[in-house]
Design a protein around this motif. Sequence first.
Motif, PDB file in Angstrom:
ATOM      1  N   GLU A   1       2.110  -3.646  14.610  1.00 45.41           N
ATOM      2  CA  GLU A   1       2.749  -3.278  13.593  1.00 45.41           C
ATOM      3  C   GLU A   1       2.847  -4.464  13.433  1.00 45.41           C
ATOM      4  OE1 GLU A   1       7.444  -4.960  13.873  1.00 45.41           O
ATOM      5  OE2 GLU A   1       6.875  -4.071  15.850  1.00 45.41           O
ATOM      6  N   THR A   2       1.890  -5.645  13.716  1.00 47.31           N
ATOM      7  CA  THR A   2       1.017  -6.156  13.305  1.00 47.31           C
ATOM      8  C   THR A   2       0.213  -6.091  11.948  1.00 47.31           C
ATOM      9  OG1 THR A   2       2.425  -8.283  14.542  1.00 47.31           O
ATOM     10  CG2 THR A   2       0.812  -9.542  12.864  1.00 47.31           C
ATOM     11  N   LEU A   3      -0.293  -5.160  12.356  1.00 49.22           N
ATOM     12  CA  LEU A   3      -1.080  -4.625  10.622  1.00 49.22           C
ATOM     13  C   LEU A   3      -1.067  -4.095  10.139  1.00 49.22           C
ATOM     14  CD1 LEU A   3      -3.960  -4.464  10.178  1.00 49.22           C
ATOM     15  CD2 LEU A   3      -4.604  -2.362  11.323  1.00 49.22           C
ATOM     16  N   MET A   4       0.328  -3.043  10.385  1.00 47.42           N
ATOM     17  CA  MET A   4       0.818  -2.911   9.313  1.00 47.42           C
ATOM     18  C   MET A   4       1.928  -3.475   8.498  1.00 47.42           C
ATOM     19  SD  MET A   4       4.071  -0.971   7.996  1.00 47.42           S
ATOM     20  CE  MET A   4       5.173  -2.404   9.135  1.00 47.42           C
ATOM     21  N   ARG A   5       2.418  -4.679   9.007  1.00 51.55           N
ATOM     22  CA  ARG A   5       3.478  -5.809   8.384  1.00 51.55           C
ATOM     23  C   ARG A   5       1.897  -6.348   7.165  1.00 51.55           C
ATOM     24  NH1 ARG A   5       8.220  -7.070   9.139  1.00 51.55           N
ATOM     25  NH2 ARG A   5       9.491  -6.201  11.099  1.00 51.55           N
ATOM     26  N   SER A   6       0.580  -6.878   7.441  1.00 50.03           N
ATOM     27  CA  SER A   6       0.090  -7.700   7.202  1.00 50.03           C
ATOM     28  C   SER A   6      -0.502  -6.190   6.178  1.00 50.03           C
ATOM     29  CB  SER A   6      -1.031  -7.899   7.510  1.00 50.03           C
ATOM     30  OG  SER A   6      -2.066  -6.919   8.973  1.00 50.03           O
ATOM     31  N   ARG A   7      -0.781  -5.619   6.193  1.00 52.44           N
ATOM     32  CA  ARG A   7      -1.424  -4.564   5.175  1.00 52.44           C
ATOM     33  C   ARG A   7       0.120  -4.057   4.383  1.00 52.44           C
ATOM     34  NH1 ARG A   7      -5.047  -0.400   5.455  1.00 52.44           N
ATOM     35  NH2 ARG A   7      -3.775   1.202   4.133  1.00 52.44           N
ATOM     36  N   TYR A   8       1.742  -4.635   4.325  1.00 50.24           N
ATOM     37  CA  TYR A   8       2.294  -4.119   3.153  1.00 50.24           C
ATOM     38  C   TYR A   8       2.196  -5.465   2.595  1.00 50.24           C
ATOM     39  CZ  TYR A   8       6.381  -4.160   0.971  1.00 50.24           C
ATOM     40  OH  TYR A   8       7.731  -4.584   0.164  1.00 50.24           O
ATOM     41  N   SER A   9       1.809  -6.467   3.767  1.00 48.28           N
ATOM     42  CA  SER A   9       1.844  -7.749   2.204  1.00 48.28           C
ATOM     43  C   SER A   9       0.471  -7.720   1.846  1.00 48.28           C
ATOM     44  CB  SER A   9       2.092  -9.353   2.851  1.00 48.28           C
ATOM     45  OG  SER A   9       2.579  -9.261   4.176  1.00 48.28           O
ATOM     46  N   ALA A  10      -0.383  -6.778   1.879  1.00 50.18           N
ATOM     47  CA  ALA A  10      -1.854  -6.818   0.941  1.00 50.18           C
ATOM     48  C   ALA A  10      -1.337  -6.153   0.259  1.00 50.18           C
ATOM     49  CB  ALA A  10      -2.848  -6.815   1.839  1.00 50.18           C
ATOM     50  N   PHE A  11      -0.869  -4.811   0.623  1.00 51.81           N
ATOM     51  CA  PHE A  11      -0.674  -3.772  -0.683  1.00 51.81           C
ATOM     52  C   PHE A  11       0.232  -4.785  -1.970  1.00 51.81           C
ATOM     53  CE2 PHE A  11      -1.343  -0.358   1.721  1.00 51.81           C
ATOM     54  CZ  PHE A  11      -1.396   0.818   0.513  1.00 51.81           C
ATOM     55  N   VAL A  12       1.678  -5.589  -1.588  1.00 55.90           N
ATOM     56  CA  VAL A  12       2.100  -6.231  -2.501  1.00 55.90           C
ATOM     57  C   VAL A  12       1.252  -7.754  -3.508  1.00 55.90           C
ATOM     58  CG1 VAL A  12       3.881  -8.630  -2.508  1.00 55.90           C
ATOM     59  CG2 VAL A  12       4.841  -6.136  -1.157  1.00 55.90           C
ATOM     60  N   LEU A  13       0.871  -7.291  -2.917  1.00 57.48           N
ATOM     61  CA  LEU A  13      -0.242  -9.437  -3.058  1.00 57.48           C
ATOM     62  C   LEU A  13      -1.743  -8.767  -3.519  1.00 57.48           C
ATOM     63  CD1 LEU A  13       0.622 -11.684  -0.712  1.00 57.48           C
ATOM     64  CD2 LEU A  13       1.842 -11.304  -2.743  1.00 57.48           C
ATOM     65  N   ASN A  14      -2.355  -7.295  -3.749  1.00 64.66           N
ATOM     66  CA  ASN A  14      -2.916  -6.162  -4.142  1.00 64.66           C
ATOM     67  C   ASN A  14      -4.345  -7.550  -3.578  1.00 64.66           C
ATOM     68  OD1 ASN A  14      -2.566  -5.015  -6.362  1.00 64.66           O
ATOM     69  ND2 ASN A  14      -2.158  -6.779  -8.130  1.00 64.66           N
ATOM     70  N   GLU A  15      -3.862  -7.592  -2.156  1.00 66.33           N
ATOM     71  CA  GLU A  15      -5.664  -8.258  -1.264  1.00 66.33           C
ATOM     72  C   GLU A  15      -6.045  -6.621  -1.355  1.00 66.33           C
ATOM     73  OE1 GLU A  15      -6.514 -10.455  -0.807  1.00 66.33           O
ATOM     74  OE2 GLU A  15      -4.421 -11.586  -1.000  1.00 66.33           O
ATOM     75  N   LEU A  16      -6.866  -5.956  -1.501  1.00 67.20           N
ATOM     76  CA  LEU A  16      -7.553  -4.457  -1.719  1.00 67.20           C
ATOM     77  C   LEU A  16      -8.488  -4.590  -0.638  1.00 67.20           C
ATOM     78  CD1 LEU A  16      -7.411  -3.181  -5.397  1.00 67.20           C
ATOM     79  CD2 LEU A  16      -6.122  -2.605  -3.728  1.00 67.20           C
ATOM     80  N   ALA A  17      -9.361  -5.384  -0.551  1.00 70.66           N
ATOM     81  CA  ALA A  17     -10.737  -5.740   0.969  1.00 70.66           C
ATOM     82  C   ALA A  17     -10.275  -5.861   1.553  1.00 70.66           C
ATOM     83  CB  ALA A  17     -11.410  -7.006  -0.098  1.00 70.66           C
ATOM     84  N   TYR A  18      -9.058  -6.694   2.063  1.00 66.95           N
ATOM     85  CA  TYR A  18      -8.183  -6.664   3.260  1.00 66.95           C
ATOM     86  C   TYR A  18      -7.447  -5.184   3.674  1.00 66.95           C
ATOM     87  CZ  TYR A  18      -5.053  -7.513   7.122  1.00 66.95           C
ATOM     88  OH  TYR A  18      -4.959  -7.591   8.563  1.00 66.95           O
ATOM     89  N   LEU A  19      -7.001  -4.187   2.691  1.00 66.26           N
ATOM     90  CA  LEU A  19      -6.438  -2.502   2.720  1.00 66.26           C
ATOM     91  C   LEU A  19      -7.676  -1.839   2.729  1.00 66.26           C
ATOM     92  CD1 LEU A  19      -3.940  -3.127   0.024  1.00 66.26           C
ATOM     93  CD2 LEU A  19      -3.007  -2.699   2.648  1.00 66.26           C
ATOM     94  N   LEU A  20      -8.577  -1.912   2.813  1.00 68.22           N
ATOM     95  CA  LEU A  20      -9.636  -1.491   2.862  1.00 68.22           C
ATOM     96  C   LEU A  20     -10.415  -1.726   3.641  1.00 68.22           C
ATOM     97  CD1 LEU A  20     -11.612  -1.024  -0.683  1.00 68.22           C
ATOM     98  CD2 LEU A  20     -10.639   1.168   0.159  1.00 68.22           C
ATOM     99  N   ALA A  21     -10.573  -2.537   3.991  1.00 69.47           N
ATOM    100  CA  ALA A  21     -10.855  -3.239   5.990  1.00 69.47           C
ATOM    101  C   ALA A  21     -10.274  -2.533   7.382  1.00 69.47           C
ATOM    102  CB  ALA A  21     -11.287  -4.826   5.389  1.00 69.47           C
TER     103      ALA A  21
END
Length: 135
Positions: free
Chosen positions: A41-61
């Motif tokens: 769940e924490t990872l999913m929440r952090s991925r949502y935030s990464a989508f919002v903020l365009n943190e594309l490297a984090y999403l891919l990793a």
Amino acid sequence: MKSRSRPFPCPCGHQRSYQDCCGALHQAFAESGGLSAPDAETLMRSRYSAFVLNELAYLLATWHASRRPAALEPNEAGLRWLGLEVKKHLQQDDNHATVEFVARSKLGGRAQRLHETSRFVREDGAWFYVDGDMS
């Protein structure tokens, strides 16, 4: 990771600042490449935030290597993320979990809703998004 000078609420919906919530995971990744979400769940929440903020490297990793796309495009101009609701987090065993969520956004005056049950796997102590079924 992009510089974020002033504290702001975390996009994931927790009542903490971004820096004290998902930002801590994004920062740890940016500094060391480490993935440290304690659960799916924490990872999913952090991925949502990464989508919002365009943190594309984090999403891919954080995407499991078996399903990871070669690249991601940044958000379309004008896209506004409106919120995240986690419906359910189920831990099947130590290394497998699912998270059901609804993410809302708006683009060009049209509301969009993504309702997904995502599958996650933990390998070598790190959680990864595998794939999901949309409802």
